[in-house]
Design an enzyme around this catalytic site. Structure first.
Site, PDB file in Angstrom:
ATOM      1  N   ALA A  61      39.708  29.743  26.805  1.00 53.96           N
ATOM      2  CA  ALA A  61      39.147  30.985  27.406  1.00 53.96           C
ATOM      3  C   ALA A  61      37.798  31.010  26.557  1.00 53.96           C
ATOM      4  O   ALA A  61      37.555  30.542  25.588  1.00 53.96           O
ATOM      5  CB  ALA A  61      39.977  32.095  27.140  1.00 53.96           C
ATOM      6  N   GLY A 100      43.404  27.843  27.126  1.00 53.13           N
ATOM      7  CA  GLY A 100      43.218  28.109  28.646  1.00 53.13           C
ATOM      8  C   GLY A 100      42.965  26.873  29.306  1.00 53.13           C
ATOM      9  O   GLY A 100      43.130  26.541  30.643  1.00 53.13           O
ATOM     10  N   GLU A 103      46.183  25.228  29.866  1.00 52.53           N
ATOM     11  CA  GLU A 103      46.904  25.896  30.999  1.00 52.53           C
ATOM     12  C   GLU A 103      46.578  25.649  32.376  1.00 52.53           C
ATOM     13  O   GLU A 103      47.148  25.704  33.221  1.00 52.53           O
ATOM     14  CB  GLU A 103      46.746  27.456  30.369  1.00 52.53           C
ATOM     15  CG  GLU A 103      47.568  27.551  28.988  1.00 52.53           C
ATOM     16  CD  GLU A 103      47.208  29.175  28.778  1.00 52.53           C
ATOM     17  OE1 GLU A 103      48.273  29.989  28.285  1.00 52.53           O
ATOM     18  OE2 GLU A 103      46.117  29.553  28.335  1.00 52.53           O
ATOM     19  N   GLU A 123      45.828  28.433  19.908  1.00 53.66           N
ATOM     20  CA  GLU A 123      45.709  29.800  20.044  1.00 53.66           C
ATOM     21  C   GLU A 123      46.322  30.622  18.779  1.00 53.66           C
ATOM     22  O   GLU A 123      45.514  31.661  18.238  1.00 53.66           O
ATOM     23  CB  GLU A 123      46.217  30.483  21.252  1.00 53.66           C
ATOM     24  CG  GLU A 123      45.571  30.417  22.630  1.00 53.66           C
ATOM     25  CD  GLU A 123      45.926  28.999  23.347  1.00 53.66           C
ATOM     26  OE1 GLU A 123      45.659  28.996  24.449  1.00 53.66           O
ATOM     27  OE2 GLU A 123      46.472  28.243  22.427  1.00 53.66           O
TER      28      GLU A 123
HETATM   29  N1  T1G Z   1      34.736  30.306  23.479  1.00 56.45           N
HETATM   30  C1  T1G Z   1      33.570  30.402  23.282  1.00 56.45           C
HETATM   31  N2  T1G Z   1      32.627  29.596  22.627  1.00 56.45           N
HETATM   32  C2  T1G Z   1      33.340  28.578  22.208  1.00 56.45           C
HETATM   33  C3  T1G Z   1      34.707  27.826  22.435  1.00 56.45           C
HETATM   34  C4  T1G Z   1      35.443  28.855  22.960  1.00 56.45           C
HETATM   35  N3  T1G Z   1      36.456  29.073  23.285  1.00 56.45           N
HETATM   36  N4  T1G Z   1      34.892  26.959  21.758  1.00 56.45           N
HETATM   37  C5  T1G Z   1      33.921  26.729  21.260  1.00 56.45           C
HETATM   38  N5  T1G Z   1      32.600  27.394  21.447  1.00 56.45           N
HETATM   39  C6  T1G Z   1      31.148  27.444  20.820  1.00 56.45           C
HETATM   40  C7  T1G Z   1      31.107  27.300  19.561  1.00 56.45           C
HETATM   41  O1  T1G Z   1      31.143  28.676  19.106  1.00 56.45           O
HETATM   42  C8  T1G Z   1      29.742  26.649  19.263  1.00 56.45           C
HETATM   43  O2  T1G Z   1      28.862  27.718  19.715  1.00 56.45           O
HETATM   44  C9  T1G Z   1      29.846  25.628  20.463  1.00 56.45           C
HETATM   45  O3  T1G Z   1      30.841  26.127  21.457  1.00 56.45           O
HETATM   46  C10 T1G Z   1      30.380  24.265  20.140  1.00 56.45           C
HETATM   47  O4  T1G Z   1      31.363  24.406  19.231  1.00 56.45           O
HETATM   48  C11 T1G Z   1      44.350  32.385  27.566  1.00 56.45           C
HETATM   49  C12 T1G Z   1      43.212  33.055  25.128  1.00 56.45           C
HETATM   50  C13 T1G Z   1      36.016  22.654  21.523  1.00 56.45           C
HETATM   51  C14 T1G Z   1      36.894  21.215  19.614  1.00 56.45           C
HETATM   52  O5  T1G Z   1      40.393  27.632  20.331  1.00 56.45           O
HETATM   53  O6  T1G Z   1      38.090  23.848  18.681  1.00 56.45           O
HETATM   54  O7  T1G Z   1      42.169  29.757  25.513  1.00 56.45           O
HETATM   55  O8  T1G Z   1      27.415  27.523  17.510  1.00 56.45           O
HETATM   56  O9  T1G Z   1      30.639  23.547  17.182  1.00 56.45           O
HETATM   57  O10 T1G Z   1      32.600  20.527  16.795  1.00 56.45           O
HETATM   58  O11 T1G Z   1      45.588  31.063  26.301  1.00 56.45           O
HETATM   59  O12 T1G Z   1      34.822  24.177  19.492  1.00 56.45           O
HETATM   60  O13 T1G Z   1      26.638  26.017  19.306  1.00 56.45           O
HETATM   61  O14 T1G Z   1      26.584  28.792  19.593  1.00 56.45           O
HETATM   62  O15 T1G Z   1      32.993  23.934  17.435  1.00 56.45           O
HETATM   63  O16 T1G Z   1      32.218  19.825  19.348  1.00 56.45           O
HETATM   64  C15 T1G Z   1      41.434  28.430  22.823  1.00 56.45           C
HETATM   65  C16 T1G Z   1      37.902  26.352  20.303  1.00 56.45           C
HETATM   66  C17 T1G Z   1      40.810  29.768  23.061  1.00 56.45           C
HETATM   67  C18 T1G Z   1      39.097  25.889  20.943  1.00 56.45           C
HETATM   68  C19 T1G Z   1      34.587  21.372  20.137  1.00 56.45           C
HETATM   69  N6  T1G Z   1      40.643  27.382  22.479  1.00 56.45           N
HETATM   70  N7  T1G Z   1      36.686  25.241  20.076  1.00 56.45           N
HETATM   71  O17 T1G Z   1      34.105  21.297  18.721  1.00 56.45           O
HETATM   72  O18 T1G Z   1      31.486  22.042  18.576  1.00 56.45           O
HETATM   73  S1  T1G Z   1      41.723  30.890  23.028  1.00 56.45           S
HETATM   74  C20 T1G Z   1      39.992  27.061  21.214  1.00 56.45           C
HETATM   75  C21 T1G Z   1      36.849  24.220  19.284  1.00 56.45           C
HETATM   76  C22 T1G Z   1      42.596  30.503  24.779  1.00 56.45           C
HETATM   77  C23 T1G Z   1      44.262  31.201  26.698  1.00 56.45           C
HETATM   78  C24 T1G Z   1      43.633  31.745  25.127  1.00 56.45           C
HETATM   79  C25 T1G Z   1      35.771  23.368  19.360  1.00 56.45           C
HETATM   80  C26 T1G Z   1      35.931  22.256  20.082  1.00 56.45           C
HETATM   81  P1  T1G Z   1      27.272  27.461  18.997  1.00 56.45           P
HETATM   82  P2  T1G Z   1      31.621  23.544  18.065  1.00 56.45           P
HETATM   83  P3  T1G Z   1      32.800  20.841  18.397  1.00 56.45           P
END
Ligand code: T1G
Length: 686
Positions: A61, A100, A103, A123
């Site tokens: 998400a 998500g 999911e 999450e």
């Molecule tokens: N939402 C918004 N921005 C995100 C994002 C996300 N989920 N994930 C990464 N970014 C942005 C980050 O801030 C950065 O921005 C850029 O992308 C690159 O990220 C309903 C509610 C995917 C493994 O927890 O683990 O889904 O600084 O530097 O090293 O159940 O990002 O460039 O402006 O980390 O290549 C669950 C979180 C959400 C994954 C890539 N998902 N992301 O790593 O790049 S909750 C996560 C990561 C959810 C549902 C629930 C990593 C990555 P900027 P980066 P990277």
């Protein structure tokens, strides 16, 4: 954000392109729902491949939407729409299918992935639980035990492991799109699998849930989300799909608004911003292809291992043959330990060691790109090292000192090409601790400073720029922590009570236990240097303990007593007597946990605010990262600055005023009062 659809020979390919990580923004959710309707209506389409452009599948998400009210279509409905589509969807996964994103893939009839892909539900690391069926569909697909592991740890699995679990149906060799289309073609002719939502959950053995609860609670400590995630997987395993989805959603929405989730989101974005500070945007770092470390002690060996772990060849320099031997043995001991703990194979350990050249000859450094000095914390010893480096190294080589307390400007004074010199402050053990304080001097060139940040990315460290002052950011605040802990002892608290309160707050150990582990002599050494500079560090009891050579665990006694071979702290009559004597003329009071935490934490925030005002730190979030990644401050509290803002800075000022009135803390700084008026620290940011 675009979602494009191309159909050929009965297979439609839906391509998501929402950089940087294809996060499920409202617009993307809407586009997916529309894509299902469009393709369901297209008679020529027999199956659909869902794939993403860019470096990754859907990474979850859009976390940046979390602070706002949820907008429809909500993700559970999007997933249900894909699951209920008349044409079967195949998720084609590369990069990370997380949260998500996974999911959505669970809503598809099939999942295929390239071998390098990773899949997970992280999450809980954001203080929430999956909110779109992850805790409900996963146990139906891979069984409760595997689902519990994935959901409560938040750690992803690679494609091979996922295939073994039944989470993906095939690992694609070669081109993902071609492989997915071929898979879809093959699958379209077969019976469509039963939607995961209507499958039964495999039974578990008696006692499974109780055992899981104990194990998750032990790991989670004070973090709320893992146990809530477990409860949701259990509910999903014991009730029907609809009730389980309702329970999951209710839990998700409740946690999403929680303090822990807000704190963990703060840390998530701070960690992602740290490697690319805006003030250094557009500056190209120097190439670092080779490195050297001067000094093979605990820090030097750890730094050498960190550089080797990142693939850099390392030259380890020591003053003589015996010291060279000891240095190499220290590096070897690090790898032996990793092999022993099963974190590395012997083959990899041998390869890492093979990349370390040990020598006493500075001449070997004539063509080295980066040299990090990690010798004894003495100004003249360090200056002598840089005099030599100044002669033998290339004018464009980056020279760095790992000093934790000395002034880098003084260490680098007089070296040739001073623009190539800066402080790189690692934390012990340097091959494990994530924090790297990057300390530019008055002459450090911007591209050398940027090289420090690039090095941090290479080493997988969290970089924070710190200005020059005694102790930079972290140790300067640590001095206040220790002084406040002593003030508490002189006003009625005991070391055990203080440590217990700070552990209850979420720290891995209290200030006194931590000193006994690290050794009281290190801080005594710094206090001596501070007094020689005319400062008055406050440590009346610690000074007495050091005078008695009570340096902690290593001398069998410090703030606590220790039995030989036993690290368990025992209350000490000697220490109690010293405290009673030092506290003689001071007002005593009864301290409860909250009072102790305030008396330590809020003065830390006060000092941190001065650090911000002086631009020793440029952002409050940087200070949070320093305390979390260098000093064990609990992530789920967001760091001291985030915690203080959450608490309300006006209340922080009021508590500090009361403590100051009782002589138990410095009064709030002007900066803190200003930040309280402005409602946050951003008014002070550099
Ligand atoms: N939402 C918004 N921005 C995100 C994002 C996300 N989920 N994930 C990464 N970014 C942005 C980050 O801030 C950065 O921005 C850029 O992308 C690159 O990220 C309903 C509610 C995917 C493994 O927890 O683990 O889904 O600084 O530097 O090293 O159940 O990002 O460039 O402006 O980390 O290549 C669950 C979180 C959400 C994954 C890539 N998902 N992301 O790593 O790049 S909750 C996560 C990561 C959810 C549902 C629930 C990593 C990555 P900027 P980066 P990277």
């Amino acid at each position: 954000m675009t979602v494009s659809i191309i159909s050929e020979n009965g297979i439609a390919v839906v391509t998501i392109d929402n950089p940087p990580v294809n996060a499920l923004s409202q617009a993307l959710r809407q586009a997916l729902v529309e894509a299902v309707a469009k393709l369901d209506a297209d008679a020529a389409v027999k199956a659909v491949v869902l794939i993403c452009a860019g470096r990754t599948f859907i990474a979850g998400a859009d976390v940046s939407e979390f602070g706002k009210p949820p907008q429809p279509p909500h993700l559970p409905d999007v997933v249900a729409t894909i699951e209920g589509a008349r044409k079967p969807w195949v998720a084609a996964i590369h990069g990370s299918a997380l949260g998500g994103g996974l999911e959505v893939a669970l809503g598809c009839a099939w999942r295929v992935a390239v071998a390098s892909a990773s899949l997970g539900l992280p999450e809980v690391k954001l203080g929430i639980i999956p909110g779109a069926g992850g805790t409900v569909r996963l146990p139906r697909l891979i069984g409760p035990a595997a689902a519990v592991e994935l959901v409560t740890s938040g750690s992803p699995v690679d494609a091979k492991k996922a295939e073994g679990l039944g989470l993906v149906d095939a690992v694609i060799e070669g081109d993902l799109l071609a492989g997915a289309i071929a898979f879809a073609n093959g699958a379209a002719g077969k019976t469509r699998p039963e939607p995961i939502s209507s499958r039964a959950v495999a039974p578990v053995e008696a006692g499974f849930w109780e055992g899981a609860e104990k194990a998750v609670a032990a790991k989670a400590k004070r973090e709320a989300a893992p146990l809530r995630a477990l409860a949701s997987v259990r509910r999903a395993s014991e009730t029907d799909f609809a009730s389980a989805m309702a329970f999951e959603r209710e839990t998700f929405l409740d946690l999403r608004g929680s303090q822990q989730a807000s704190a963990l989101r703060h840390v998530f974005f701070a960690e992602r911003a740290a490697p690319r500070p805006p003030e250094l945007a557009g500056i190209t770092p120097r190439d670092i292809r080779s490195a050297a470390v001067i000094g093979g002690g605990t820090m030097g060996a750890g730094i050498a291992a960190a550089l080797r772990d990142a693939g850099l060849p390392v030259i380890l320099i020591e003053r003589d043959a015996a010291a060279v031997e000891r240095g190499l043995a220290n590096v070897r001991a690090i790898y032996d330990g990793s092999v022993k703990r099963g974190r590395m194979t012997q083959a990899i350990a041998d390869a890492r060691m093979a990349g370390v050249t040990d020598s006493g000859d500075y001449g070997l450094l004539a063509d080295t790109d980066l040299i990090i000095e990690a010798v004894f914390e003495d100004l003249s010893v360090k200056r002598a090292v840089f005099e030599k480096l100044s002669v033998v190294c290339r004018p464009d080589a980056v020279l760095a000192t790992n000093t934790s307390y000395l002034d880098p400007d003084a260490i680098g004074e007089g070296i040739a090409h001073p623009e190539r010199f800066l402080g790189l402050h690692f934390f012990s053990p340097a091959h494990i601790m994530k924090l790297l304080e990057i300390v530019p001097t008055g002459t450090t060139a911007p591209d050398v400073l940027v090289t420090g940040f690039a090095l941090a990315r290479l080493l997988g460290k969290i970089p924070v720029r710190a200005g020059i002052c005694d102790g930079f950011i972290g140790n300067r605040i640590l001095k206040v922590t220790r002084a406040q802990a002593e003030r508490l002892l002189l006003s009625g608290a005991t070391p055990a009570a203080v440590d217990a309160a700070m552990r209850a707050f979420g720290l891995p150990m209290g200030p006194f236990e931590a000193q006994d582990l690290g050794g009281l002599d290190i801080a005594a050494f710094q206090r001596k240097a501070a007094r020689e500079r005319g400062e008055m560090p406050f440590a009346p009891v610690a000074d007495r303990l050091c005078a008695l050579k009570r340096y902690g665990q290593k001398t069998g006694g410090g703030w606590y007593d220790y039995q030989p071979g036993d690290r368990a702290p025992k209350l000490s009559d000697t220490v109690a007597a010293i405290i009673a004597e030092a506290a003689e003329s001071r007002a005593q009071r009864a301290w409860d946990e909250a009072g102790i935490v305030d008396a330590i934490l809020l003065p830390m925030v006060n000092e941190a605010t001065c650090i911000l005002e002086e631009h020793v730190a440029l952002r409050a979030a940087d200070i949070d990262l320093v305390k979390i990644h260098g000093y064990g401050f609990p992530r789920w509290r967001g760091g001291p600055m985030h915690y203080a803002e959450g608490r309300g800075l006006s209340e922080v000022v009021a508590v500090l005023d009361r403590l100051a009135a009782d002589g138990l803390a410095e009064p709030p700084s002007d900066g803190l009062r200003r930040a309280a008026k402005a409602g946050g620290f951003s008014v002070l940011a550099g």
